[in-house]
Design a protein around this motif. Structure first.
Motif, mmCIF file in Angstrom:
data_model
loop_
_atom_site.group_PDB
_atom_site.id
_atom_site.type_symbol
_atom_site.label_atom_id
_atom_site.label_comp_id
_atom_site.label_asym_id
_atom_site.label_seq_id
_atom_site.Cartn_x
_atom_site.Cartn_y
_atom_site.Cartn_z
ATOM 1 N N VAL A 60 36.485 47.418 -5.359
ATOM 2 C CA VAL A 60 36.691 46.872 -4.013
ATOM 3 C C VAL A 60 35.454 46.087 -3.585
ATOM 4 C CG1 VAL A 60 36.953 47.455 -1.570
ATOM 5 C CG2 VAL A 60 38.333 48.649 -3.294
ATOM 6 N N PHE A 61 34.289 46.687 -3.771
ATOM 7 C CA PHE A 61 33.048 46.042 -3.334
ATOM 8 C C PHE A 61 32.617 44.933 -4.285
ATOM 9 C CE2 PHE A 61 33.090 49.982 -0.990
ATOM 10 C CZ PHE A 61 32.687 49.568 0.272
ATOM 11 N N VAL A 62 33.021 45.008 -5.551
ATOM 12 C CA VAL A 62 32.765 43.888 -6.466
ATOM 13 C C VAL A 62 33.578 42.668 -6.035
ATOM 14 C CG1 VAL A 62 33.091 43.045 -8.827
ATOM 15 C CG2 VAL A 62 32.084 45.298 -8.438
ATOM 16 N N PHE A 63 34.864 42.859 -5.744
ATOM 17 C CA PHE A 63 35.692 41.737 -5.291
ATOM 18 C C PHE A 63 35.167 41.165 -3.980
ATOM 19 C CE2 PHE A 63 39.750 43.472 -7.540
ATOM 20 C CZ PHE A 63 39.220 43.105 -8.756
ATOM 21 N N TRP A 64 34.821 42.040 -3.067
ATOM 22 C CA TRP A 64 34.268 41.596 -1.783
ATOM 23 C C TRP A 64 32.946 40.861 -2.021
ATOM 24 C CZ3 TRP A 64 33.254 45.492 2.836
ATOM 25 C CH2 TRP A 64 32.951 44.750 3.992
ATOM 26 N N GLY A 65 32.120 41.411 -2.902
ATOM 27 C CA GLY A 65 30.859 40.756 -3.226
ATOM 28 C C GLY A 65 31.064 39.389 -3.854
ATOM 29 N N LEU A 66 32.088 39.251 -4.705
ATOM 30 C CA LEU A 66 32.380 37.947 -5.314
ATOM 31 C C LEU A 66 32.870 36.945 -4.271
ATOM 32 C CD1 LEU A 66 34.070 38.923 -8.696
ATOM 33 C CD2 LEU A 66 31.811 37.904 -8.340
ATOM 34 N N ALA A 67 33.587 37.431 -3.262
ATOM 35 C CA ALA A 67 33.992 36.529 -2.181
ATOM 36 C C ALA A 67 32.765 35.972 -1.467
ATOM 37 C CB ALA A 67 34.907 37.273 -1.200
ATOM 38 N N GLU A 68 31.750 36.824 -1.252
ATOM 39 C CA GLU A 68 30.512 36.361 -0.629
ATOM 40 C C GLU A 68 29.695 35.501 -1.594
ATOM 41 O OE1 GLU A 68 29.812 36.836 2.662
ATOM 42 O OE2 GLU A 68 31.876 37.563 2.560
ATOM 43 N N LEU A 69 29.745 35.819 -2.870
ATOM 44 C CA LEU A 69 29.078 34.991 -3.870
ATOM 45 C C LEU A 69 29.676 33.596 -3.887
ATOM 46 C CD1 LEU A 69 28.006 35.993 -7.425
ATOM 47 C CD2 LEU A 69 29.537 34.060 -7.163
ATOM 48 N N ALA A 70 31.004 33.505 -3.809
ATOM 49 C CA ALA A 70 31.669 32.200 -3.783
ATOM 50 C C ALA A 70 31.221 31.375 -2.577
ATOM 51 C CB ALA A 70 33.186 32.392 -3.774
ATOM 52 N N ARG A 71 30.944 32.061 -1.456
ATOM 53 C CA ARG A 71 30.455 31.375 -0.256
ATOM 54 C C ARG A 71 28.993 30.972 -0.376
ATOM 55 N NH1 ARG A 71 31.036 34.906 4.864
ATOM 56 N NH2 ARG A 71 30.066 33.046 5.758
ATOM 57 N N GLY A 72 28.280 31.605 -1.311
ATOM 58 C CA GLY A 72 26.850 31.389 -1.399
ATOM 59 C C GLY A 72 26.073 32.254 -0.437
ATOM 60 N N ASN A 73 26.705 33.320 0.063
ATOM 61 C CA ASN A 73 26.057 34.247 0.988
ATOM 62 C C ASN A 73 25.375 35.355 0.175
ATOM 63 O OD1 ASN A 73 25.247 35.786 3.134
ATOM 64 N ND2 ASN A 73 27.310 36.228 3.903
ATOM 65 N N TRP A 74 24.236 35.038 -0.399
ATOM 66 C CA TRP A 74 23.616 35.897 -1.388
ATOM 67 C C TRP A 74 23.128 37.220 -0.818
ATOM 68 C CZ3 TRP A 74 24.330 35.072 -6.326
ATOM 69 C CH2 TRP A 74 24.693 33.791 -6.735
ATOM 70 N N ARG A 75 22.665 37.257 0.389
ATOM 71 C CA ARG A 75 22.180 38.518 0.945
ATOM 72 C C ARG A 75 23.298 39.555 1.010
ATOM 73 N NH1 ARG A 75 19.687 34.287 3.288
ATOM 74 N NH2 ARG A 75 17.391 34.310 3.383
ATOM 75 N N SER A 76 24.478 39.118 1.431
ATOM 76 C CA SER A 76 25.619 40.041 1.481
ATOM 77 C C SER A 76 26.040 40.481 0.086
ATOM 78 C CB SER A 76 26.808 39.377 2.183
ATOM 79 O OG SER A 76 26.512 39.117 3.537
ATOM 80 N N VAL A 77 25.896 39.597 -0.904
ATOM 81 C CA VAL A 77 26.261 39.937 -2.276
ATOM 82 C C VAL A 77 25.519 41.177 -2.742
ATOM 83 C CG1 VAL A 77 26.118 39.190 -4.683
ATOM 84 C CG2 VAL A 77 26.901 37.589 -2.930
ATOM 85 N N TRP A 78 24.206 41.208 -2.526
ATOM 86 C CA TRP A 78 23.408 42.318 -3.047
ATOM 87 C C TRP A 78 23.716 43.619 -2.324
ATOM 88 C CZ3 TRP A 78 22.777 40.030 -7.106
ATOM 89 C CH2 TRP A 78 22.278 38.736 -7.205
#
Length: 504
Positions: free
Chosen positions: A116-134
């Motif tokens: 769940v958090f990997v998919f959510w993290g990839l959604a933020e990665l796609a946006r370029g929102n790196w802080r949320s990714v980590w």
């Protein structure tokens, strides 16, 4: 229910909150590596039955996966309801083409929430929102340290490939990385504690047992039988070829909306590289099993099994959205097939389960109804601390009988000292040398014979033996049906105490 891993993880979670439940079971009393799962889903076992907890966990996990996937899919292609199609493609391609047996949608366990958090993290990665990714991948690591950990490494590769002008500096991300790492400690620390104080020789032995004896299909795929390895290789190879073709085809249609997809494609590419490094390590250390197992135990192939189908589903959707306006017969056919093929495969799976709804955890048993009847008798007519010998693949025994067992093949402990003891029990009780000198398991505990069973029962404090009906043992029978027999081995427990329904 229970699904293959639910009888494993939920029983462990129940024992975590109630140590008296199935006390004396080696697996349940071994180390507890998945603390966040126990603290969230597992705590429900204090108030609800295991089946109820399983359904609560499934509904929450599946709903959260759907929500996180919709966020990711919408980030790549903003077309209404297309996330349903991409989800269908994802689960179908994972089931059909995985190389090392990974899955995302199934019974409830810690890794479901990690994804769940990997998919959510990839959604933020796609946006370029790196802080949320980590931060999100830190939570994923807390639920499942390897799913989250490999995702962090792949995401760092994506960050490294970004144009320096459009990405935050490492120092700017460091607070988020630090916080994500602190969140991950919930999963990392229990993992590190598994080998604490264990001699190096025991660690090496445990690693080899785990990799080459118990889980080679996940951890050392090149050791699979030829036909199985060929099947897994050509299927995953086809997925990999489709991924590379789609990556190239998408790059020919430059668009601002391509940037998020490229980031996801790079993530999948990094996961493929990780898996390739794992294969190279397996080949390079082929003649050095201890060295080989020391790294192969970290599931190098897990993320590629998920990331490649993920990238295919999203790339195909993005490409189709870019060319669908042409409305040629070929494009229309591709769109229809993109929905119809996974729908047919999913419906076929549903039909098969409707015809035979045997719980996956019971699939290796001769008759699930007879098995459940025998387990129910054990639950209702034996003391709560009674210890059982059971069939080697009777992994759902604790689920149904709520009694400890001496050994079963599924319930492999995670700490290395317990793992070595678990394998010793397997070899002592269930294995023998066949005509060709191979170590193979007995088809039934009855083949051990009366004297051997009595000796083992006395040595290990076994109260009952639940065995297949053939060959019979010359021990007191307290229960039997057409498929299974329960024998009493403990003279300190009178037969009448085992219940008035006993069959003599």
């Amino acid at each position: 229910m229970p699904h293959v891993n639910e009888a494993h993880y939920l029983a462990k979670a129940k024992h975590y909150w109630n140590p008296a439940w199935c006390a004396g079971d080696l697996f349940l009393e071994s180390a507890d590596p998945h603390l966040l799962f126990y603290w969230t889903v597992g705590v429900l076992t204090k108030w609800f039955s295991l089946p109820t907890v399983a359904w609560i966990g499934r509904i929450v996990a599946w709903g959260a996966l759907a929500w996180a996937w919709q966020r990711l899919s919408w980030r790549i292609v903003q077309v209404k309801y297309l996330s349903v199609v991409t989800a269908m493609l994802l689960v179908t391609l994972i089931a059909w083409g995985n190389f090392a047996g990974e899955w995302v949608v199934g019974g409830v366990e810690g890794k479901c929430f990690a994804y769940v958090f990997v998919f959510w993290g990839l959604a933020e990665l796609a946006r370029g929102n790196w802080r949320s990714v980590w931060l999100l991948l830190g939570v994923a690591s807390a639920f499942h340290v390897l799913v989250g950990g490999w995702s962090v490494i792949a995401a760092l590769v994506v960050w490294g490939l970004e144009d320096k002008a459009s990405r935050p500096s490492f120092s700017a991300m460091f607070p988020a990385l630090l916080l994500g790492g602190m969140l991950a400690l919930v999963g990392v620390v229990p993992g590190l504690m598994l080998s604490r104080g264990t001699p190096a020789a025991i660690q090496a032995e445990a690693n080899q047992i785990y990799v080459f004896e118990r889980l080679p299909h996940h951890l050392a795929p090149l050791t699979m039988l030829g036909a199985e390895l060929f099947s897994h290789t050509w299927r995953f190879g086809l997925l990999l070829a489709a991924f590379l073709w789609l990556w190239q085809a998408c790059s020919r249609l430059p668009s601002r909306s391509l940037v998020p997809l490229v980031r996801v494609q790079r993530f999948a590419g990094a996961c493929v590289v990780i898996g390739t490094l794992g294969l190279l390590w397996e080949v390079a250390t082929w003649n050095y099993p201890a060295l080989s197992a020391s790294l192969l135990k970290y599931y190098w192939f897990r993320m590629a099994d998920v990331a490649v189908p993920l990238a295919i589903a999203l790339s195909a959707a993005w490409l189709f959205s870019m060319i669908s306006h042409r409305r040629t017969p070929a494009i229309t056919l591709i769109g229809i097939l993109g929905v119809l093929v996974p729908a047919m495969l999913l419906l076929s799976t549903a039909f098969e389960r409707g015809v035979d709804n045997t719980a996956p955890s019971d699939s290796k048993l001769s008759n699930r109804f007879a098995w459940q009847e025998a387990c129910a008798w054990a639950r209702d007519h034996t003391p709560k601390d009674a210890l059982f010998f059971i069939p080697r693949h009777g992994q759902s025994f604790k689920w149904y009988a709520e009694r400890p067992d001496y050994f079963n093949w599924k319930d492999v402990p995670q700490d290395q000292a317990s793992l070595v003891e678990w394998f010793r029990r397997n070899n002592e009780i269930y294995m023998h040398e066949n005509y060709w000198g191979e170590q193979v398991p007995y088809r039934s505990l009855g083949y051990l014979g009366d004297e051997k069973i009595k000796e083992l029962a006395s040595q290990h404090g076994i109260d009952f033996v639940l065995a297949k009906e053939y060959p019979p043992l010359g021990l007191p029978v307290v229960f039997e049906n057409d498929w299974f027999t329960i024998y009493q081995t403990s003279p300190s427990l009178p037969v009448e105490e085992a219940g008035s329904n006993a069959t003599q």
